[in-house]
Motif scaffolding. Structure first.
Motif, mmCIF file in Angstrom:
data_model
loop_
_atom_site.group_PDB
_atom_site.id
_atom_site.type_symbol
_atom_site.label_atom_id
_atom_site.label_comp_id
_atom_site.label_asym_id
_atom_site.label_seq_id
_atom_site.Cartn_x
_atom_site.Cartn_y
_atom_site.Cartn_z
ATOM 1 N N LYS A 65 -11.425 -6.458 11.362
ATOM 2 C CA LYS A 65 -11.508 -7.257 10.140
ATOM 3 C C LYS A 65 -11.278 -8.758 10.353
ATOM 4 O O LYS A 65 -10.686 -9.175 11.339
ATOM 5 C CB LYS A 65 -10.469 -6.763 9.127
ATOM 6 N N ILE B 82 -15.288 -8.112 -10.925
ATOM 7 C CA ILE B 82 -14.835 -7.000 -11.788
ATOM 8 C C ILE B 82 -13.695 -7.474 -12.705
ATOM 9 O O ILE B 82 -13.640 -7.101 -13.884
ATOM 10 C CB ILE B 82 -14.412 -5.781 -10.916
ATOM 11 N N GLY C 288 -10.256 -4.322 -6.693
ATOM 12 C CA GLY C 288 -11.113 -4.809 -7.799
ATOM 13 C C GLY C 288 -11.459 -6.260 -7.540
ATOM 14 O O GLY C 288 -10.589 -7.130 -7.553
ATOM 15 N N THR C 289 -12.736 -6.514 -7.327
ATOM 16 C CA THR C 289 -13.178 -7.868 -6.941
ATOM 17 C C THR C 289 -12.983 -8.868 -8.088
ATOM 18 O O THR C 289 -12.746 -8.476 -9.240
ATOM 19 C CB THR C 289 -14.687 -7.849 -6.597
ATOM 20 N N ALA D 100 -6.770 6.763 -1.333
ATOM 21 C CA ALA D 100 -8.204 6.690 -1.012
ATOM 22 C C ALA D 100 -9.066 6.960 -2.238
ATOM 23 O O ALA D 100 -9.142 8.094 -2.717
ATOM 24 C CB ALA D 100 -8.532 7.688 0.105
ATOM 25 N N MET D 101 -9.694 5.880 -2.726
ATOM 26 C CA MET D 101 -10.675 5.988 -3.812
ATOM 27 C C MET D 101 -12.064 5.670 -3.273
ATOM 28 O O MET D 101 -13.033 6.335 -3.556
ATOM 29 C CB MET D 101 -10.391 4.939 -4.909
ATOM 30 N N ILE E 250 -15.207 -9.277 -15.532
ATOM 31 C CA ILE E 250 -15.827 -8.336 -16.476
ATOM 32 C C ILE E 250 -14.748 -7.743 -17.399
ATOM 33 O O ILE E 250 -14.932 -7.647 -18.614
ATOM 34 C CB ILE E 250 -16.584 -7.215 -15.703
ATOM 35 N N GLY F 186 -17.855 1.763 -4.483
ATOM 36 C CA GLY F 186 -16.818 0.731 -4.350
ATOM 37 C C GLY F 186 -16.337 0.317 -5.724
ATOM 38 O O GLY F 186 -15.499 0.999 -6.331
ATOM 39 N N SER F 187 -16.905 -0.775 -6.266
ATOM 40 C CA SER F 187 -16.530 -1.200 -7.622
ATOM 41 C C SER F 187 -16.801 -0.083 -8.628
ATOM 42 O O SER F 187 -16.042 0.127 -9.570
ATOM 43 C CB SER F 187 -17.333 -2.442 -8.026
ATOM 44 N N TRP G 41 -5.999 -9.640 7.246
ATOM 45 C CA TRP G 41 -5.189 -8.423 7.086
ATOM 46 C C TRP G 41 -5.300 -7.581 8.374
ATOM 47 O O TRP G 41 -5.361 -6.363 8.322
ATOM 48 C CB TRP G 41 -5.712 -7.570 5.935
ATOM 49 N N THR H 63 -6.700 1.532 3.523
ATOM 50 C CA THR H 63 -5.536 0.889 4.140
ATOM 51 C C THR H 63 -4.580 1.973 4.631
ATOM 52 O O THR H 63 -4.312 2.941 3.904
ATOM 53 C CB THR H 63 -4.837 -0.019 3.101
ATOM 54 N N ASP I 87 0.831 -1.195 0.000
ATOM 55 C CA ASP I 87 0.000 0.000 0.000
ATOM 56 C C ASP I 87 0.870 1.252 0.000
ATOM 57 O O ASP I 87 0.651 2.184 -0.781
ATOM 58 C CB ASP I 87 -0.914 0.001 1.236
ATOM 59 N N PHE J 162 -12.752 2.250 3.995
ATOM 60 C CA PHE J 162 -11.931 1.050 3.767
ATOM 61 C C PHE J 162 -10.508 1.434 3.360
ATOM 62 O O PHE J 162 -9.907 0.758 2.506
ATOM 63 C CB PHE J 162 -12.524 0.157 2.673
HETATM 64 C C1 LIG Z 1 -9.247 -4.600 3.900
HETATM 65 C C2 LIG Z 1 -9.575 -3.665 2.799
HETATM 66 C C3 LIG Z 1 -8.646 -2.712 2.405
HETATM 67 C C4 LIG Z 1 -8.949 -1.802 1.397
HETATM 68 N N1 LIG Z 1 -8.051 -0.802 1.097
HETATM 69 C C5 LIG Z 1 -8.438 0.184 0.240
HETATM 70 C C6 LIG Z 1 -7.601 1.340 0.045
HETATM 71 O O1 LIG Z 1 -6.493 1.438 0.588
HETATM 72 N N2 LIG Z 1 -8.053 2.319 -0.763
HETATM 73 C C7 LIG Z 1 -9.259 2.264 -1.400
HETATM 74 O O2 LIG Z 1 -9.608 3.178 -2.115
HETATM 75 N N3 LIG Z 1 -10.080 1.173 -1.237
HETATM 76 C C8 LIG Z 1 -9.697 0.148 -0.427
HETATM 77 N N4 LIG Z 1 -10.520 -0.932 -0.231
HETATM 78 C C9 LIG Z 1 -11.793 -0.988 -0.936
HETATM 79 C C10 LIG Z 1 -11.868 -2.061 -1.988
HETATM 80 O O3 LIG Z 1 -11.119 -1.714 -3.117
HETATM 81 C C11 LIG Z 1 -13.354 -2.304 -2.267
HETATM 82 O O4 LIG Z 1 -13.870 -2.992 -1.130
HETATM 83 C C12 LIG Z 1 -13.612 -3.086 -3.509
HETATM 84 O O5 LIG Z 1 -13.245 -2.344 -4.648
HETATM 85 C C13 LIG Z 1 -15.089 -3.503 -3.642
HETATM 86 O O6 LIG Z 1 -15.938 -2.436 -3.393
HETATM 87 P P1 LIG Z 1 -17.143 -2.647 -2.314
HETATM 88 O O7 LIG Z 1 -16.548 -3.228 -1.108
HETATM 89 O O8 LIG Z 1 -17.859 -1.361 -2.197
HETATM 90 O O9 LIG Z 1 -18.072 -3.729 -2.968
HETATM 91 P P2 LIG Z 1 -19.237 -3.491 -4.058
HETATM 92 O O10 LIG Z 1 -18.689 -2.727 -5.209
HETATM 93 O O11 LIG Z 1 -20.439 -2.985 -3.386
HETATM 94 O O12 LIG Z 1 -19.498 -4.985 -4.536
HETATM 95 C C14 LIG Z 1 -20.307 -5.896 -3.813
HETATM 96 C C15 LIG Z 1 -20.391 -7.173 -4.640
HETATM 97 O O13 LIG Z 1 -21.030 -6.871 -5.902
HETATM 98 C C16 LIG Z 1 -20.183 -7.276 -6.958
HETATM 99 N N5 LIG Z 1 -20.340 -6.349 -8.095
HETATM 100 C C17 LIG Z 1 -20.213 -4.989 -8.098
HETATM 101 N N6 LIG Z 1 -20.402 -4.521 -9.334
HETATM 102 C C18 LIG Z 1 -20.659 -5.581 -10.128
HETATM 103 C C19 LIG Z 1 -20.942 -5.747 -11.514
HETATM 104 N N7 LIG Z 1 -20.964 -4.706 -12.359
HETATM 105 N N8 LIG Z 1 -21.166 -7.006 -11.971
HETATM 106 C C20 LIG Z 1 -21.104 -8.080 -11.142
HETATM 107 N N9 LIG Z 1 -20.848 -7.996 -9.832
HETATM 108 C C21 LIG Z 1 -20.623 -6.766 -9.335
HETATM 109 C C22 LIG Z 1 -18.777 -7.225 -6.387
HETATM 110 O O14 LIG Z 1 -17.880 -8.018 -7.145
HETATM 111 C C23 LIG Z 1 -19.031 -7.754 -4.982
HETATM 112 O O15 LIG Z 1 -19.087 -9.151 -5.023
HETATM 113 C C24 LIG Z 1 -10.204 -1.881 0.733
HETATM 114 C C25 LIG Z 1 -11.124 -2.865 1.094
HETATM 115 C C26 LIG Z 1 -10.831 -3.744 2.125
HETATM 116 C C27 LIG Z 1 -11.859 -4.759 2.523
#
Ligand SMILES: Cc1cc2nc3c(=O)[nH]c(=O)nc-3n(C[C@H](O)[C@H](O)[C@H](O)COP(=O)(O)OP(=O)(O)OC[C@H]3O[C@@H](n4cnc5c(N)ncnc54)[C@H](O)[C@@H]3O)c2cc1C
Length: 380
Positions: free
Chosen positions: A200, A369, A365-366, A123-124, A372, A130-131, A203, A157, A88, A155
């Motif tokens: 958590k 994503i 990015g899950t 921080a994004m 996709i 989120g996604s 991590w 880090t 990070d 969220f």
């Molecule tokens: C421990 C930890 C550390 C992190 N550190 C940082 C950091 O330093 N900086 C930062 O900016 N962020 C950070 N994040 C955020 C992380 O990048 C997000 O949690 C992640 O991008 C997912 O966003 P969300 O949690 O809002 O889930 P959401 O976007 O709400 O997604 C929920 C579910 O829906 C699914 N989904 C969403 N959109 C779609 C789609 N179009 N099609 C199919 N499925 C979909 C997702 O895959 C997921 O399964 C951190 C998260 C955690 C848990």
């Protein structure tokens, strides 16, 4: 065939020894106490590894993404939290500033971050973005020689401990993704507050928290990469971030596999080491194969990044992030299974590794994503 230079091989050997001797003994306590790994962070600074991609003139080691991946992987073999803390700081914050900052910003921030005097973050994410990160609502309004920021990031880090953050905010909300800008924000800027720290699953030594901006005054000179060019700043680092997260997943997989392999040779049931049973052998075979493939895709991505092929590596970066994280989940789960009841106990590290691995399929990015992105690339 991937070839590493003699310097890269030496870095790996040094890191392997460092991680086993100095990072591994702290991993259990850091996880249990949810404590920032300050000793290891300081040692990584002393070893000159925090600014690994930064040129020497700004306080760094002048190396590349392959080296960053080697350090991240070797740390993750023993402690996911320490690896996350490193990646990070070194990648999301420092490398972003190296890529996008002007000379004055580099001179001001990079030496302090490379020396570890300041802890960095990025921080994004927001509570409702989120996604779909470009739907962010944190607002930055240009007022004279300052921008005024209002909103919340979540969220984040290093949020609870960081000193310097790269923050994304909307400067022209009507332009959507074309109205986002990036800023370098210090924790002491008026109107900056830390929000809650999250408890958590994994991590746990890598602190995660909220950042709150209430009329936060950010000097205009801290705009990073130009007004309304935040999407470019963000995109410039996404692929390398995915590859570095791949290295972290690979390290977690290796740590769990190596532990389970040794255990399987020592644990005797029915008069034989459990490694003599074919059902255990099949698990070990799958783990070894998937780790080898994780290695290949991760370092393919790292080499592409080092060659400056950032635009060409969308697919490889998504493969690396997706594949290695799902392998880490499978390998750590099987490692727990190989240890049986002992695998479920906190005194053995595979339990922690399984919890750490889960984040790899979510952060940066899950998995959905990444699929996709891959589908979009292959359909085009
Ligand atoms: C421990 C930890 C550390 C992190 N550190 C940082 C950091 O330093 N900086 C930062 O900016 N962020 C950070 N994040 C955020 C992380 O990048 C997000 O949690 C992640 O991008 C997912 O966003 P969300 O949690 O809002 O889930 P959401 O976007 O709400 O997604 C929920 C579910 O829906 C699914 N989904 C969403 N959109 C779609 C789609 N179009 N099609 C199919 N499925 C979909 C997702 O895959 C997921 O399964 C951190 C998260 C955690 C848990």
């Amino acid at each position: 065939m991937l070839e590493f230079t003699s310097e890269q091989k030496m870095l790996r050997e040094t890191m392997a020894i460092f991680a086993e001797k100095e990072v591994a003994p702290l991993a259990y306590d850091i996880d249990r106490d949810e404590r920032f790994p300050s000793e290891s962070f300081k040692r990584l600074a002393d070893l000159g590894l925090l600014g690994i991609t930064v040129p020497a003139e700004h306080g760094g080691a002048g190396a590349g993404y392959t080296e960053m991946c080697i350090v991240t992987e070797e740390l993750a073999r023993f402690c996911g939290s320490t690896s996350a803390t490193y990646a990070d700081h070194a990648d999301l914050c420092i490398d972003n500033i190296r890529r996008n900052a002007n000379e004055d910003q580099k001179k001001k921030y990079l030496p302090l971050l490379c020396s570890g005097e300041k802890i960095g973050g990025l921080a994004m994410t927001e509570p409702s973005a989120g996604s779909d990160v470009m739907s962010m609502s944190l607002r930055a309004e240009h007022k004279g020689d300052h921008y005024i920021l209002n909103g919340t990031k979540t969220f984040i880090t290093n949020g609870p401990v960081g000193d310097v953050f790269v923050i994304y905010a909307k400067t022209a909300p009507e332009k959507k993704a074309h109205g986002v800008s990036a800023f370098i924000v210090e924790k002491d800027f008026p109107g900056f507050q830390r929000g809650k720290k999250f408890e958590k699953m994994g991590w746990r030594g890598s602190p995660t928290g909220e950042l709150i901006f209430e009329d936060c005054r950010v000097p205009a000179e801290n705009l990073l990469g130009g007004e309304n060019r935040g999407a470019m700043v963000l995109m410039s680092g996404l692929n390398t971030e995915r590859v570095v997260l791949g290295a972290m997943s690979l390290g977690i997989s290796r740590g769990a596999y190596e532990f389970a392999l040794k255990y399987a040779k020592e644990r005797v049931q029915f008069g034989k080491p459990i490694a003599a049973f074919q059902l255990i052998q099949a698990k070990l075979a799958d783990m070894a194969m998937e780790i080898e493939l994780s290695h290949l895709i991760t370092y393919k991505g790292a080499v592409m990044a080092d060659r400056g092929l950032h635009r060409e590596m969308n697919l490889v970066a998504a493969y690396a992030k997706l594949y290695t994280s799902e392998v880490a989940m499978r390998v750590t789960t099987e490692a727990v299974q190989i240890l049986g009841g002992y695998g479920y106990m906190k005194e053995f590290p595979v339990e922690r590794m399984m919890r750490d691995a889960k984040l790899q399929t979510i952060g940066g990015g899950t998995s959905e994503i990444q699929r996709i992105i891959i589908a979009r690339e292959v359909l085009n």
